[in-house]
Design a protein around this motif. Structure first.
Motif, PDB file in Angstrom:
ATOM      1  N   PHE A 178      64.240  -3.389  12.678  1.00  0.00           N
ATOM      2  CA  PHE A 178      62.969  -4.023  13.013  1.00  0.00           C
ATOM      3  C   PHE A 178      61.835  -3.067  12.640  1.00  0.00           C
ATOM      4  N   PRO A 179      60.734  -3.578  12.071  1.00  0.00           N
ATOM      5  CA  PRO A 179      59.671  -2.695  11.555  1.00  0.00           C
ATOM      6  C   PRO A 179      59.037  -1.779  12.602  1.00  0.00           C
ATOM      7  N   ILE A 180      59.070  -2.176  13.868  1.00  0.00           N
ATOM      8  CA  ILE A 180      58.528  -1.336  14.938  1.00  0.00           C
ATOM      9  C   ILE A 180      59.569  -1.264  16.056  1.00  0.00           C
ATOM     10  N   LYS A 181      59.418  -0.324  16.941  1.00  0.00           N
ATOM     11  CA  LYS A 181      60.351  -0.223  18.062  1.00  0.00           C
ATOM     12  C   LYS A 181      60.181  -1.429  18.980  1.00  0.00           C
ATOM     13  N   PRO A 182      61.232  -2.198  19.209  1.00  0.00           N
ATOM     14  CA  PRO A 182      61.108  -3.329  20.130  1.00  0.00           C
ATOM     15  C   PRO A 182      60.588  -2.926  21.507  1.00  0.00           C
ATOM     16  N   SER A 183      60.928  -1.731  21.949  1.00  0.00           N
ATOM     17  CA  SER A 183      60.473  -1.266  23.265  1.00  0.00           C
ATOM     18  C   SER A 183      58.969  -1.046  23.320  1.00  0.00           C
ATOM     19  N   SER A 184      58.323  -0.978  22.142  1.00  0.00           N
ATOM     20  CA  SER A 184      56.870  -0.745  22.113  1.00  0.00           C
ATOM     21  C   SER A 184      56.071  -2.043  22.218  1.00  0.00           C
ATOM     22  N   ILE A 185      56.752  -3.187  22.210  1.00  0.00           N
ATOM     23  CA  ILE A 185      56.074  -4.488  22.303  1.00  0.00           C
ATOM     24  C   ILE A 185      55.871  -4.818  23.774  1.00  0.00           C
ATOM     25  N   ASP A 186      54.642  -5.142  24.142  1.00  0.00           N
ATOM     26  CA  ASP A 186      54.315  -5.400  25.550  1.00  0.00           C
ATOM     27  C   ASP A 186      54.684  -6.810  25.990  1.00  0.00           C
ATOM     28  N   ALA A 187      54.583  -7.780  25.083  1.00  0.00           N
ATOM     29  CA  ALA A 187      54.900  -9.172  25.440  1.00  0.00           C
ATOM     30  C   ALA A 187      55.150  -9.960  24.168  1.00  0.00           C
ATOM     31  N   VAL A 188      55.934 -11.037  24.315  1.00  0.00           N
ATOM     32  CA  VAL A 188      56.126 -12.004  23.239  1.00  0.00           C
ATOM     33  C   VAL A 188      55.570 -13.345  23.710  1.00  0.00           C
ATOM     34  N   VAL A 189      54.806 -13.999  22.850  1.00  0.00           N
ATOM     35  CA  VAL A 189      54.338 -15.371  23.085  1.00  0.00           C
ATOM     36  C   VAL A 189      55.145 -16.273  22.163  1.00  0.00           C
ATOM     37  N   LEU A 190      55.773 -17.287  22.735  1.00  0.00           N
ATOM     38  CA  LEU A 190      56.616 -18.182  21.951  1.00  0.00           C
ATOM     39  C   LEU A 190      55.973 -19.561  21.883  1.00  0.00           C
ATOM     40  N   THR A 191      55.685 -20.026  20.643  1.00  0.00           N
ATOM     41  CA  THR A 191      55.038 -21.336  20.499  1.00  0.00           C
ATOM     42  C   THR A 191      56.014 -22.485  20.717  1.00  0.00           C
ATOM     43  N   HIS A 192      57.259 -22.323  20.249  1.00  0.00           N
ATOM     44  CA  HIS A 192      58.275 -23.351  20.499  1.00  0.00           C
ATOM     45  C   HIS A 192      59.651 -22.766  20.219  1.00  0.00           C
ATOM     46  N   ALA A 193      60.680 -23.571  20.472  1.00  0.00           N
ATOM     47  CA  ALA A 193      62.033 -23.023  20.568  1.00  0.00           C
ATOM     48  C   ALA A 193      62.852 -23.086  19.285  1.00  0.00           C
ATOM     49  N   HIS A 194      62.360 -23.684  18.221  1.00  0.00           N
ATOM     50  CA  HIS A 194      63.158 -23.738  17.004  1.00  0.00           C
ATOM     51  C   HIS A 194      63.579 -22.342  16.567  1.00  0.00           C
ATOM     52  N   LEU A 195      64.770 -22.260  15.949  1.00  0.00           N
ATOM     53  CA  LEU A 195      65.393 -20.973  15.662  1.00  0.00           C
ATOM     54  C   LEU A 195      64.541 -20.079  14.769  1.00  0.00           C
ATOM     55  N   ASP A 196      63.780 -20.691  13.856  1.00  0.00           N
ATOM     56  CA  ASP A 196      62.954 -19.875  12.962  1.00  0.00           C
ATOM     57  C   ASP A 196      61.713 -19.333  13.664  1.00  0.00           C
ATOM     58  N   HIS A 197      61.554 -19.662  14.948  1.00  0.00           N
ATOM     59  CA  HIS A 197      60.467 -19.096  15.758  1.00  0.00           C
ATOM     60  C   HIS A 197      60.990 -18.317  16.962  1.00  0.00           C
ATOM     61  N   SER A 198      62.215 -18.613  17.393  1.00  0.00           N
ATOM     62  CA  SER A 198      62.744 -17.970  18.605  1.00  0.00           C
ATOM     63  C   SER A 198      64.035 -17.188  18.394  1.00  0.00           C
ATOM     64  N   GLY A 199      64.704 -17.392  17.267  1.00  0.00           N
ATOM     65  CA  GLY A 199      66.090 -16.971  17.124  1.00  0.00           C
ATOM     66  C   GLY A 199      66.354 -15.490  17.053  1.00  0.00           C
ATOM     67  N   TYR A 200      65.300 -14.661  16.873  1.00  0.00           N
ATOM     68  CA  TYR A 200      65.509 -13.210  16.841  1.00  0.00           C
ATOM     69  C   TYR A 200      65.335 -12.583  18.226  1.00  0.00           C
ATOM     70  N   LEU A 201      64.919 -13.359  19.208  1.00  0.00           N
ATOM     71  CA  LEU A 201      64.648 -12.808  20.540  1.00  0.00           C
ATOM     72  C   LEU A 201      65.845 -12.071  21.140  1.00  0.00           C
ATOM     73  N   PRO A 202      67.080 -12.618  21.062  1.00  0.00           N
ATOM     74  CA  PRO A 202      68.204 -11.866  21.626  1.00  0.00           C
ATOM     75  C   PRO A 202      68.400 -10.497  20.988  1.00  0.00           C
ATOM     76  N   LYS A 203      68.186 -10.408  19.690  1.00  0.00           N
ATOM     77  CA  LYS A 203      68.297  -9.121  18.989  1.00  0.00           C
ATOM     78  C   LYS A 203      67.187  -8.180  19.443  1.00  0.00           C
ATOM     79  N   LEU A 204      65.984  -8.720  19.640  1.00  0.00           N
ATOM     80  CA  LEU A 204      64.864  -7.899  20.097  1.00  0.00           C
ATOM     81  C   LEU A 204      65.166  -7.300  21.473  1.00  0.00           C
TER      82      LEU A 204
END
Length: 452
Positions: free
Chosen positions: A48-74
């Motif tokens: 991932f281009p930046i440390k996931p631990s450095s992200i303060d929050a994620v805003v999710l617009t909707h649940a389709h995989l091309d918008h949400s599917g990397y969350l478990p990896k993050l």
């Protein structure tokens, strides 16, 4: 100073991830998987281009995989902040992410069993447990209600149509208002609500999936009925590769309308997708997120025979009787629909009916473009069946609908960023926005940093 960097969904129609940064704080809007072409899918495995631990929050617009599917990896790699989304998006994402984790595990298992991985031991990108940990981080956010984000920013979600729970996201940070379209739905859609207008924005980040085309104005119920009637008249079966969330439910509604009108008689309808079945159950739990009253919702959802186990699915494939089969996935990239395409694709009496966007590099795109054979499970399968489409059933706004949504913004934004589209579609939308509104438009490249 605020900066915007697209870590995905720039120059492509998949993998949406847009990073806002200010004074060392980071907010990520959407966190999707790359899908389609192999060179895109392989990016899911890059660090991932930046440390996931450095992200303060994620805003999710909707649940389709091309918008949400990397969350478990993050989350697997160290993200520990909240994931803010509408209540329906949270419920749908739980289904999608669990399924994705299961698929990742099965793919790794098969790669090890049959030895087709270049790695000595193939590992999944993430598993079901990682998906469950991601779901635990969700914080349900009400529509049209301002909520605080870490780092002093605020968020407001408004309905976007598209699928159950989908939202546009307005992030206000240091007095600057940044509006993300997510994926915009259709105006006047039979089942989903219209995208809500937004009147003010300093910057706009807008999708361009259909930035280069208009949808067919024909009635989808009529067109679907025509396909079913001509296929069953020749003794054939209709296989519909179905997006489990959104399209499957829309199709059930149109099939219910056809049954009510007496057009398709006793033709059996099967929903052969456990994930689509689970997503359909959510429709009547979130009546406020779509147009259907409870009685219509329940009637439409009851139109099909639901098939959960594999043995029942095999019986459907083996049956010679004309029928309608809805099965995931929508672009024929995996899932049970591949078994149905193998069984029914070679026979010209049958029809394979696509009902949504087909990304480059997918079997769906190949068939829609005229491929007479496709490779499934290591074998080349001839496609002699009729291949048809229902473009008017798309859940994405076309360019006129995107422009209609943008026209609600009363003052020209300082800049409009055009994302989530193949290059020709994004450029076509850029030209149309500039011609229609005179706005300053940019098509960002991946990892290109913009000061706001």
């Amino acid at each position: 100073m605020i900066t915007l960097t697209s870590l995905g969904g720039a120059g492509t129609v998949t993998g949406s991830k847009h990073l806002l940064e200010s004074d060392g704080r980071r907010i990520l809007v959407d966190c999707g998987l790359f899908q389609g072409l192999k060179k895109l899918r392989e990016q899911n495995w890059d660090p991932f281009p930046i440390k996931p631990s450095s992200i303060d929050a994620v805003v999710l617009t909707h649940a389709h995989l091309d918008h949400s599917g990397y969350l478990p990896k993050l989350v697997k790699d160290g993200f520990r902040g909240p994931i803010l989304a509408s209540a329906a998006t949270r419920d749908v994402a739980e289904i999608i992410l669990r399924d994705s984790g299961h698929i990742q595990e099965k793919d790794a298992e098969n790669a090890n069993r049959y030895g087709y991985s270049k790695h000595k031991t193939a590992l999944p990108l993430y598993g079901v447990h990682d998906a469950e940990r991601a779901v635990e981080r969700f914080s349900s956010t009400a529509f049209r209600q301002e909520v605080r984000l870490p780092g002093g920013a605020s968020l407001m979600l408004r309905r976007a149509g598209h699928i159950l729970g989908a939202a546009t996201a307005e992030v206000t940070w240091n007095g600057t208002r940044i509006l993300f379209s997510g994926d915009l739905g259709r105006y006047g859609d039979a089942t989903m609500v219209d995208p809500e207008p937004v009147t003010e924005a300093d910057y706009v980040v807008v999708e361009s999936t259909y930035g280069d085309r208009l949808h067919d104005p024909q009635d989808p119920t009529q067109t679907l009925g025509d396909v079913i009637e001509r296929t069953t008249a020749r003794g054939g079966t209709i296989v519909i590769p179905t997006f489990a969330v959104g399209r499957a439910q829309s199709l059930l509604y149109h099939l219910w309308q056809l049954k009510e009108a007496g057009r398709i008689g006793l033709v059996p309808i099967y929903m052969d997708s456990p994930m689509a079945i689970n997503a359909t159950d959510l429709l009547c739990a979130h009546l406020e997120d779509h147009r259907m009253p409870r009685d219509v919702c329940e009637a439409a959802c009851g139109i099909a025979t639901y098939v959960r186990d594999v043995e029942a699915s095999k019986k459907i494939t083996a049956s010679p009787m004309p029928k309608v089969i809805l099965a995931a996935s929508g672009m024929a990239t995996g899932g049970r629909v591949l078994h149905h395409i193998k069984a029914f694709g070679p026979d010209r009496r049958n029809t394979i009916l696509f009902s949504g966007y087909q990304a480059a590099g997918t079997r769906g795109r190949s068939m829609v473009e005229g491929a007479r054979e496709v490779k499934i499970h290591g074998q080349w399968v001839p496609i002699n069946a009729e291949v048809a489409t229902l473009p008017m059933l798309s859940a994405h706004a076309d360019y006129e609908e995107i422009l209609r949504w943008l026209s609600g913004i009363k003052r020209p934004p300082r800049k409009t960023f055009i994302v989530h589209g193949e290059p020709h579609a994004s450029d076509a939308l850029r030209v149309r926005i500039q011609d229609r509104f005179g706005w300053d438009c940019v098509i960002p490249e991946m990892m290109e940093r913009h000061e706001l």
